[in-house]
Scaffold this motif. Structure first.
Motif, PDB file in Angstrom:
ATOM      1  N   MET A   1     -32.203  27.848 -40.167  1.00 21.81           N
ATOM      2  CA  MET A   1     -30.764  27.853 -39.885  1.00 21.81           C
ATOM      3  C   MET A   1     -29.944  27.256 -41.022  1.00 21.81           C
ATOM      4  N   LEU A   2     -30.460  26.203 -41.646  1.00 27.61           N
ATOM      5  CA  LEU A   2     -29.689  25.523 -42.673  1.00 27.61           C
ATOM      6  C   LEU A   2     -29.329  26.446 -43.824  1.00 27.61           C
TER       7      LEU A   2
ATOM      8  N   THR B   1     -32.396  19.538 -33.774  1.00 26.15           N
ATOM      9  CA  THR B   1     -31.687  20.736 -34.228  1.00 26.15           C
ATOM     10  C   THR B   1     -30.365  20.848 -33.491  1.00 26.15           C
ATOM     11  N   GLY B   2     -30.398  20.617 -32.173  1.00 26.13           N
ATOM     12  CA  GLY B   2     -29.151  20.638 -31.409  1.00 26.13           C
ATOM     13  C   GLY B   2     -28.168  19.590 -31.878  1.00 26.13           C
ATOM     14  N   LEU B   3     -28.653  18.398 -32.212  1.00 26.33           N
ATOM     15  CA  LEU B   3     -27.772  17.332 -32.699  1.00 26.33           C
ATOM     16  C   LEU B   3     -27.145  17.684 -34.045  1.00 26.33           C
TER      17      LEU B   3
ATOM     18  N   ALA C   1     -22.563  26.446 -33.188  1.00 28.06           N
ATOM     19  CA  ALA C   1     -23.199  27.217 -32.119  1.00 28.06           C
ATOM     20  C   ALA C   1     -24.628  27.606 -32.508  1.00 28.06           C
ATOM     21  N   LEU C   2     -24.818  27.948 -33.781  1.00 30.44           N
ATOM     22  CA  LEU C   2     -26.148  28.334 -34.244  1.00 30.44           C
ATOM     23  C   LEU C   2     -27.141  27.187 -34.069  1.00 30.44           C
ATOM     24  N   PHE C   3     -26.751  25.991 -34.489  1.00 31.25           N
ATOM     25  CA  PHE C   3     -27.635  24.836 -34.344  1.00 31.25           C
ATOM     26  C   PHE C   3     -27.864  24.478 -32.867  1.00 31.25           C
ATOM     27  N   LEU C   4     -26.835  24.609 -32.047  1.00 35.34           N
ATOM     28  CA  LEU C   4     -26.981  24.265 -30.631  1.00 35.34           C
ATOM     29  C   LEU C   4     -27.958  25.204 -29.919  1.00 35.34           C
TER      30      LEU C   4
END
Length: 441
Positions: free
Chosen positions: A56-57, A117-119, A197-200
């Motif tokens: 994701m990063l 990841t969510g954080l 949103a992507l990380f969440l």
């Protein structure tokens, strides 16, 4: 003392090569027990989600630069710290998997990397994101170790390479899912909301823990080894993999993984920059080129999964290392057009990623059960830690020797180290793990 003899690596069986090679890439699955299938899917889906969260990063860096005004160096440091944290996490998870079990460690690491990841999606500034991402890396490194040991011990010797390699192929699937999610979210939401949103969405892997907790059991070989340790009160120590019986294996296996990961990072980190800035190729920034690399990676994982059982662990490593060296030379030395570069994306992904399919099975077979997690976690993640330094060293030395030449030198040296290490290590194809009851096909 006799209680210490299990520290020696188990000897290979004398079964014929055709028996050990097994059948087709997927044929083994029809013969697998429900227990084996549950372990396979828990590890494969876990690694797929691991790959999704990790990648994701790379997709949101341009947005973070525009939103927070961070520099390229700041963005690069997030990636480097994540890799270093993952190396530490992988080693710790290996030790834990020997102490508390493969399945329990897998549960903890999946929950850990999903939570952080969510954080990342809730971070309010660069430093919060840096901390959350580093902690996420700690879990993602641990998940690979726990999953690789678990699936390596559950699957029979003749099919171990195929099964572990197919688990590894989940990384390319997760990478592709991230690319799709990125395209969808950034088309529906403003950039400053889409990256969050992507990380969440990265919290979703936490649901996998429910499945693992309910349906996946510890490998029989591990259960028997723990029972013996309880009776003898002879639990493995942290230094066991550095004992005289295993020290040489540990060092050579660490060199093997250093070569694989150093070469991978040398090629994949700097090639896009080199081809954009010095070769002025525009295809590098297209979704089609990325899709070609991801597809090549997935096919490479599958091919290597089959070949590591068919050819043997060592020939497969050497084959993919030579292929990676040829690709590095082609990218940095040959005159290439945008069209040629597009099609070369397939062999780039195929060789650079496929080489990892045989890694889990090989490391599983090199170490005895009582220290298998510690040995596998240490060796793989030493390679990850050293390999994480390659992008920095290439960037530093490129000012003197040129970026293309430096990439070629580092990739050549890395894969050369891998080949030398592979040649000195024993061939383990078909090796039965101690305490594992032999089953007929």
């Amino acid at each position: 003392m006799e209680s210490k003899t299990p520290l020696a690596a188990p000897a290979a069986t004398n079964s014929s090569a055709s028996d050990e090679a097994g059948g087709s890439l997927f044929g083994w699955y029809g013969e697998a027990t429900p227990r084996e299938k549950r372990a396979f899917w828990s590890c494969k889906v876990g690694y797929m989600l691991d790959g999704m969260d990790t990648q994701m990063l790379s997709f949101v860096i341009p947005t973070l630069i525009a939103t927070w005004g961070i520099s390229l160096a700041d963005a690069g440091f997030i990636g480097t710290l994540t890799l270093l944290a993952s190396a530490l996490g992988g080693w710790v998870a290996g030790i834990l998997s020997d102490r508390i079990g493969r399945v329990r460690t897998l549960q903890l690491t999946v929950l850990w990397f999903a939570l952080f990841t969510g954080l990342c999606g809730l971070a309010q500034n660069y430093h919060q994101l840096l901390a959350a991402r580093a902690l996420m890396g700690f879990g993602f490194g641990g998940e690979w170790t726990a999953g690789a040991v678990l699936i390596g011990e559950v699957i029979r010797a003749r099919d171990r390479g195929k099964a572990v390699g197919l688990v590894q192929s989940g990384w390319a699937i997760g990478w592709g899912l991230t690319a799709i999610l990125y395209a969808v979210l950034f088309s529906l939401l403003p950039g400053d909301m889409a990256w969050r949103a992507l990380f969440l969405i990265g919290l979703l892997p936490a649901l996998l823990v429910l499945f693992i907790r309910r349906y996946v059991q510890e490998p029989e070989v591990y259960q028997k080894e723990k029972a013996k340790q309880v009776k003898s009160e002879d639990a493995p120590g942290l230094a066991a993999i550095f004992s005289p019986a295993l020290l040489s294996t540990t060092i050579r296996a660490a060199l093997l993984t250093t070569g694989a990961q150093g070469g991978y990072y040398a090629i994949t980190t700097w090639l896009p920059t080199y081809l954009k800035t010095e070769r002025h190729l525009t295809v590098m920034g297209t979704g089609g080129y990325l899709a070609m690399i991801i597809f090549g990676s997935w096919v490479g994982y599958l091919a290597s999964s089959y070949l590591t059982d068919r050819l043997g662990r060592k020939p497969n490593f050497i084959l993919f290392a030579v292929g990676s060296m040829v690709i590095a030379f082609s990218y940095t030395s040959l005159p290439l057009t945008d069209s040629a570069m597009f099609w070369l994306g397939f062999p780039l992904g195929f060789f650079a990623s496929g080489i990892f399919s045989g890694m889990g099975a090989f490391l599983t077979e090199l170490f005895p059960t009582r220290v298998r997690g510690s040995g596998q976690g240490f060796c793989y993640n030493v390679g990850r830690a050293v390999g994480a330094l390659f992008p920095f060293l290439i960037g530093m030395l490129s000012k003197q020797y040129g970026l293309g030449t430096t990439i070629g030198i580092f990739a050549g040296v890395a894969y050369g180290v891998l080949i030398l290490a592979a040649l000195t290590l024993p061939e383990t194809r078909g090796r039965e793990l101690e305490s594992l009851e032999t089953r007929t096909a």
